[in-house]
Design a protein around this motif. Structure first.
Motif, PDB file in Angstrom:
ATOM      1  N   GLU A  20       1.034  -1.252  -0.067  1.00 31.98           N
ATOM      2  CA  GLU A  20       0.140  -0.016  -0.272  1.00 31.98           C
ATOM      3  C   GLU A  20       1.107   1.063   0.076  1.00 31.98           C
ATOM      4  N   ALA A  21       1.721   1.277   1.044  1.00 28.58           N
ATOM      5  CA  ALA A  21       2.718   2.307   0.983  1.00 28.58           C
ATOM      6  C   ALA A  21       3.528   2.749  -0.252  1.00 28.58           C
ATOM      7  N   GLU A  22       3.926   1.442  -1.040  1.00 23.59           N
ATOM      8  CA  GLU A  22       4.698   1.797  -2.466  1.00 23.59           C
ATOM      9  C   GLU A  22       3.537   2.170  -3.403  1.00 23.59           C
ATOM     10  N   ARG A  23       2.328   1.884  -3.300  1.00 25.05           N
ATOM     11  CA  ARG A  23       1.237   2.311  -4.250  1.00 25.05           C
ATOM     12  C   ARG A  23       1.044   3.711  -4.276  1.00 25.05           C
ATOM     13  N   HIS A  24       1.030   4.252  -2.689  1.00 25.43           N
ATOM     14  CA  HIS A  24       0.685   5.671  -2.675  1.00 25.43           C
ATOM     15  C   HIS A  24       1.926   6.378  -3.142  1.00 25.43           C
ATOM     16  N   TYR A  25       2.999   6.031  -2.824  1.00 21.23           N
ATOM     17  CA  TYR A  25       4.241   6.621  -3.215  1.00 21.23           C
ATOM     18  C   TYR A  25       4.249   6.944  -4.685  1.00 21.23           C
ATOM     19  N   LYS A  26       3.907   5.849  -5.459  1.00 21.37           N
ATOM     20  CA  LYS A  26       4.008   5.770  -6.915  1.00 21.37           C
ATOM     21  C   LYS A  26       2.914   6.866  -7.338  1.00 21.37           C
ATOM     22  N   ALA A  27       1.877   7.063  -6.527  1.00 22.49           N
ATOM     23  CA  ALA A  27       1.032   8.075  -6.987  1.00 22.49           C
ATOM     24  C   ALA A  27       1.092   9.372  -6.822  1.00 22.49           C
ATOM     25  N   GLY A  28       2.350   9.613  -6.129  1.00 25.85           N
ATOM     26  CA  GLY A  28       2.612  11.034  -5.776  1.00 25.85           C
ATOM     27  C   GLY A  28       2.099  11.667  -4.374  1.00 25.85           C
TER      28      GLY A  28
END
Length: 308
Positions: free
Chosen positions: A105-113
């Motif tokens: 989840e953290a990686e997904r949020h990070y990639k979404a800026g």
């Protein structure tokens, strides 16, 4: 004396899986097998695995490259498996799948800026592991409602939160509520990050606490989910609550005048410790034992292919 046993209690699926991984690794590769950090936060579990051939260390630097290493259930920063691969070590990741879900989840949020708020306890291995999934500064740690009130994001429109899996359900709800009040657009997890086992054990303690003169929680001082059970018991109306490592840690004077005692165990505490505690009560009291079950658990996690 009336004893009420909370259910569910004790081992969760992630802990059971992590212990099996160490046992299987020893069976497959022979001793010693190195384990980075305590596989789970319980001294009895760690000592039993040490007798089987596990060696617990805090750093990969303490591990020889010709022996396998297991990463603990709490998760590790991303640089740890990268370093193990660089050194051509055999390694097995015993990170609980529900902790891995938070990493994803953290990686997904990070990639979404998005900037990420992690609700958790500073210094806990799970928090260190989650924050270590992303570059420094990508994740901001919030521990309390006061932290949530004073937190200043880089951009309120690009904000998200994740949580440690072993927190107090009620305390976390307060922190999340404050963040959502201040930042209505904050992105939430698809499914709550606090794990099913933490939630169920807290619910069981809430159900029995008000009837108890004292609630005894079996667990380690380093176990976040066990310490939260003590807090939940007191908040739910128990006369007293105490964290004990095992039956030998009881101060029997604390039970003077007590008619009803609640017993539970944190997610990393084996059921044998509960049985030993009941036996210690039987030696001293005429007992009536009952179980208060709030739900059944049937979660099982697959083992990694290397040790399956």
């Amino acid at each position: 004396m009336r004893l009420i046993l909370a259910a569910p209690r004790g081992f969760c699926a992630g802990v059971d899986r992590a212990i099996q991984i160490v046992e299987r690794a020893i069976e497959r590769f022979g001793a010693p097998v190195y384990v980075r950090h305590e596989i789970v936060h319980n001294r009895h579990v760690v000592q039993r695995l040490e007798r089987l051939g596990a060696v617990f260390v805090e750093s990969l630097d303490e591990c020889p490259t010709d022996r396998p290493v297991v990463f603990s259930a709490h998760g590790v920063p991303k640089h740890v498996p990268e370093e193990a691969a660089r050194r051509e070590m055999i390694y097995v990741d015993a990170t609980c799948p529900l902790v891995s879900k938070v990493h994803v989840e953290a990686e997904r949020h990070y990639k979404a800026g998005r900037e990420i708020v992690l609700i958790g306890h500073a210094g806990h291995p799970e928090v260190i592991g989650t924050m270590g999934q992303l570059p420094e500064g990508a994740i901001a740690l919030v521990e309390t409602v006061e932290d949530a009130r004073s937190f200043t994001p880089r951009d309120p429109a690009k904000l998200s939160f994740v949580t440690q899996t072993t927190l107090s359900v009620d305390d976390t709800a307060e922190i999340v509520g404050e963040l959502q009040r201040r930042f209505p657009e904050i992105a939430a997890p698809h499914k709550e990050d606090i794990c099913y086992a933490t939630t169920n054990r807290q619910a069981a303690v809430k159900a029995l606490a008000a009837d108890c003169d004292i609630v005894l929680v079996i667990g380690s001082e380093t176990s976040s989910n066990s310490k939260r059970l003590v807090e939940v018991a007191l908040r739910a109306g128990a006369g007293k609550a105490a964290l004990i490592e095992d039956s030998r840690a009881i101060d029997w004077r604390e039970l003077d005048g007590a008619a009803t005692v609640g017993i539970t165990a944190g997610a990393s505490a084996p059921e044998s410790l509960v049985e030993n505690l009941i036996a210690a009560f039987e030696d001293r009291f005429d007992l009536a034992v009952e179980e208060l079950r709030v739900t059944d658990e049937n979660v099982v996690f697959k083992l990694p292919r290397l040790v399956a």
